[in-house]
Design an enzyme around this catalytic site. Sequence first.
Site, short mmCIF file in Angstrom:
data_model
loop_
_atom_site.label_atom_id
_atom_site.label_comp_id
_atom_site.label_asym_id
_atom_site.label_seq_id
_atom_site.Cartn_x
_atom_site.Cartn_y
_atom_site.Cartn_z
N HIS A 158 -6.72 -12.17 1.15
CA HIS A 158 -8.02 -11.96 1.56
C HIS A 158 -8.77 -13.55 1.35
O HIS A 158 -9.98 -13.57 1.67
CB HIS A 158 -8.99 -11.00 0.76
CG HIS A 158 -8.59 -9.68 0.69
ND1 HIS A 158 -8.33 -8.83 2.18
CD2 HIS A 158 -8.15 -8.61 0.05
CE1 HIS A 158 -8.00 -7.90 1.81
NE2 HIS A 158 -7.86 -7.58 0.71
N ASP A 193 0.10 -4.42 3.63
CA ASP A 193 -0.85 -4.16 2.70
C ASP A 193 -2.07 -3.05 3.24
O ASP A 193 -2.10 -2.91 4.49
CB ASP A 193 -1.85 -5.45 2.30
CG ASP A 193 -2.53 -4.98 1.13
OD1 ASP A 193 -2.24 -5.45 -0.14
OD2 ASP A 193 -3.84 -4.40 1.13
N HIS A 195 -5.06 -2.82 3.02
CA HIS A 195 -6.23 -3.60 3.39
C HIS A 195 -5.93 -4.89 4.44
O HIS A 195 -4.81 -5.48 4.35
CB HIS A 195 -7.03 -4.20 2.48
CG HIS A 195 -7.40 -3.30 1.40
ND1 HIS A 195 -6.67 -3.20 0.06
CD2 HIS A 195 -8.54 -2.55 1.38
CE1 HIS A 195 -7.16 -2.22 -0.35
NE2 HIS A 195 -8.43 -1.84 0.18
N ASP A 282 -0.25 -0.83 -2.00
CA ASP A 282 -1.39 -0.14 -2.20
C ASP A 282 -1.70 1.01 -0.93
O ASP A 282 -2.66 1.84 -1.07
CB ASP A 282 -2.91 -0.83 -2.29
CG ASP A 282 -3.05 -2.26 -1.24
OD1 ASP A 282 -2.01 -2.23 -0.60
OD2 ASP A 282 -3.87 -2.77 -1.32
#
Length: 342
Positions: A158, A193, A195, A282
């Site tokens: 990120h 991931d 996200h 995740d």
Amino acid sequence: MKAFYAEEQKRHDPKAFLSSGAARPNPEQPERVERLLAGAKAAGCEIVRPRNHGLGPVAAVHTPEYLDFLEHIYTRWQRIDGASAEVIPNIHPIARSGSYPASAVGQAGYHMADTACPISGETWQSALWSAWSAVEAAEVVMSGAPAAYALCRPPGHHAFADVAGGFCFINNSAVAAQVLRRTASRVAILDVDLHHGNGTQGIFYARPDVLTVSLHADPVRFYPFFWGHADERGEGAGLGYNFNLPLPRKSTDAAFLEALEVAFQRIHAFSPDALVVALGLDAFEGDPFGGLSVTTPGFARIGEAIAKLGLPTVIVQEGGYLCDELGDNLTAFLTGFGGKSR
């Protein structure tokens, strides 16, 4: 397979973040390291401490302005009367062009996208060693190893060239890709991931030498909200070199693997010399974020499928949060990756 990790990566210990406006315990905890180390060892990895690689590999993907901020902001913040124990922004610009604030408060807002990346006195060194783990893994692959694993914590995908966010400070996957570019004409980054890897996308968005591909929960109602949509294809020279595959919430193994095959088609068309896997665990059905529903056997199948690409591969740890199966999920992925084609 060698796995790279330094004990300094545990020192970053964020206390809280805001979720839907409420202060909650920060889930990016040092304990993640212990569970991931156990998972890597169970997969047969040799744990190796990386060397200090200096700022060069990090500065290749991050601006000097931003790196100076990360290194010094905590000390500057503590000089503010009544400041919080950790650097957490309370103001953000609606546009990031033109003037650059001189104050620590203004710079925190400028360089930190959200409240999920608090900076303490240990953050800078932890983030550097995390990045150096990625550098070392990339160098081993450049030297002929078919694959290497970087246990990067704090994670990185990120983080933009000059912005922290979502628990991330230095973009370890981008650092690894840039190191691979020393010998590889083209590098693909495959982000699995939960996200979207918005920082990685941003760093390479205008470049045709690094293909960025991301599978993630549809951001229309999920972090990072403003990035990760299917119509984001790159810009300028990089137009067509970014590929997003947003998935419906709670997608299971079958849907994830189906999307992975679509990702492989794009990677094949790019014909890279090397691959970086931004490995988020995740997407697991029992992860605290609860966005997707990949199972532990599903991670083994994902690892096996990626290995069949037959590319020199750097596996960089991204998300995956505290649950009983965290280490097992890493073991499953690494075993699936190494057990078929390696």
